[in-house]
Enzyme design. Structure first.
Site, PDB file in Angstrom:
ATOM      1  N   ASP A 289      -9.159  34.307  29.049  1.00 50.74           N
ATOM      2  CA  ASP A 289     -10.250  34.909  29.790  1.00 50.74           C
ATOM      3  C   ASP A 289     -11.132  33.786  30.339  1.00 50.74           C
ATOM      4  OD1 ASP A 289     -12.227  36.939  30.548  1.00 50.74           O
ATOM      5  OD2 ASP A 289     -13.378  36.194  28.843  1.00 50.74           O
TER       6      ASP A 289
ATOM      7  N   LYS B  81      -5.511  43.980  31.250  1.00 48.49           N
ATOM      8  CA  LYS B  81      -4.970  42.621  31.138  1.00 48.49           C
ATOM      9  C   LYS B  81      -3.678  42.598  30.316  1.00 48.49           C
ATOM     10  CE  LYS B  81      -9.426  40.180  31.410  1.00 48.49           C
ATOM     11  NZ  LYS B  81     -10.295  39.193  30.731  1.00 48.49           N
TER      12      LYS B  81
END
Length: 266
Positions: A10, A192
């Site tokens: 991230d 994700k």
């Protein structure tokens, strides 16, 4: 730790410092990853163009998971785009307009659209979206397909936005708190984790060959995919519960410290 073939991280609250900067140590560590043939994958709620602004000289060497998994590229090639239903998008816009203090961002793969005129929000918004278009009415945009709705609330998205939009999950979308002041809405099949799973299957990589880093709830699905899953020291408590390991905080360059510890064995 087994041979790692992919490192996924991230951006905000994880790889980047709290002032949205990338450590100057990154380039040296990246070059070592390249020598070891380890694919580096930024995975963010950010816009694609915002992500590559940090990696301009190496963007075609990376896989990139943008807009919380609704837009994915591999070495410059577009491999996945997930579009929202336009009628539902307009319904959500009308609902968000009734939430005091909330600001809406409509994300397509080409640009981000905003109707807010709040100068404080617009300045903050620039940290996450490099290509944007100001419009008078988000519901009047023509000839564009949207992949994500992002809602910002300066006093906290989990408390002020999430409970008021959760009902839309009945319409086939996922409502997820993606940061302290951000909430994202995508198709249910998009996150994700789904994007990462498609990527590792394409590249024939196993879960034990992946290292994943995250800090907020929109990272949980991809953390579940990896044996070596790291929540940052500064992560949301729920994320720490889901990860297998804890990394130092983003402002301590926790991601780079863990990676350096791994590559030092070579």
């Amino acid at each position: 730790m087994q041979n790692i073939k992919m490192i996924v991280t991230d951006m905000d609250g994880t790889l980047l410092h709290s002032d949205h900067t990338l450590s100057p140590k990154f380039k040296e560590i990246y070059n070592k990853l390249k020598e070891l043939n380890i694919l580096f994958v930024p995975a963010s709620g950010r816009q694609y163009y915002s992500i590559i602004s940090y990696f301009e000289d190496i963007k075609n060497e990376l896989a990139i998971i943008a807009e919380n998994g609704t837009y994915v590229t591999y070495k410059g090639e577009e491999i996945f785009v997930d579009e929202l239903d336009s009628i539902l998008v307009n319904k959500i816009i009308e609902r968000v307009r009734k939430i005091e203090g909330a600001n809406i961002v409509l994300a397509s793969k080409n640009a981000a659209y905003v109707e807010s005129t709040d100068p404080v929000f617009l300045e903050f918004f620039k940290n996450y979206y490099n290509k944007s278009i100001q419009v008078d009415d988000l519901t009047k945009i023509e000839n564009e397909k949207f992949i994500k709705i992002a809602i910002n609330h300066p006093e906290g998205s989990e408390k002020n936005v999430y409970p008021k939009l959760l009902e839309f999950e009945e319409n086939g979308v996922k409502v997820v708190v993606s940061g302290e002041v951000w909430l994202d809405i995508m198709n249910t099949k998009s996150n994700k984790g789904v994007a990462l799973n498609a990527l590792i299957k394409k590249l024939d990589i196993l879960p034990e060959e992946i290292m994943v880093f995250g800090d907020f709830m929109n990272d949980i699905e991809m953390l579940h995919l990896a044996k070596y899953s790291f929540a940052m020291k500064n992560a949301h408590p729920l994320v720490k519960e889901e990860a297998n390991f804890i990394a130092p905080s983003n402002d301590e360059d926790g991601v780079l410290k863990i990676i350096q510890g791994y590559i030092d064995q070579f």
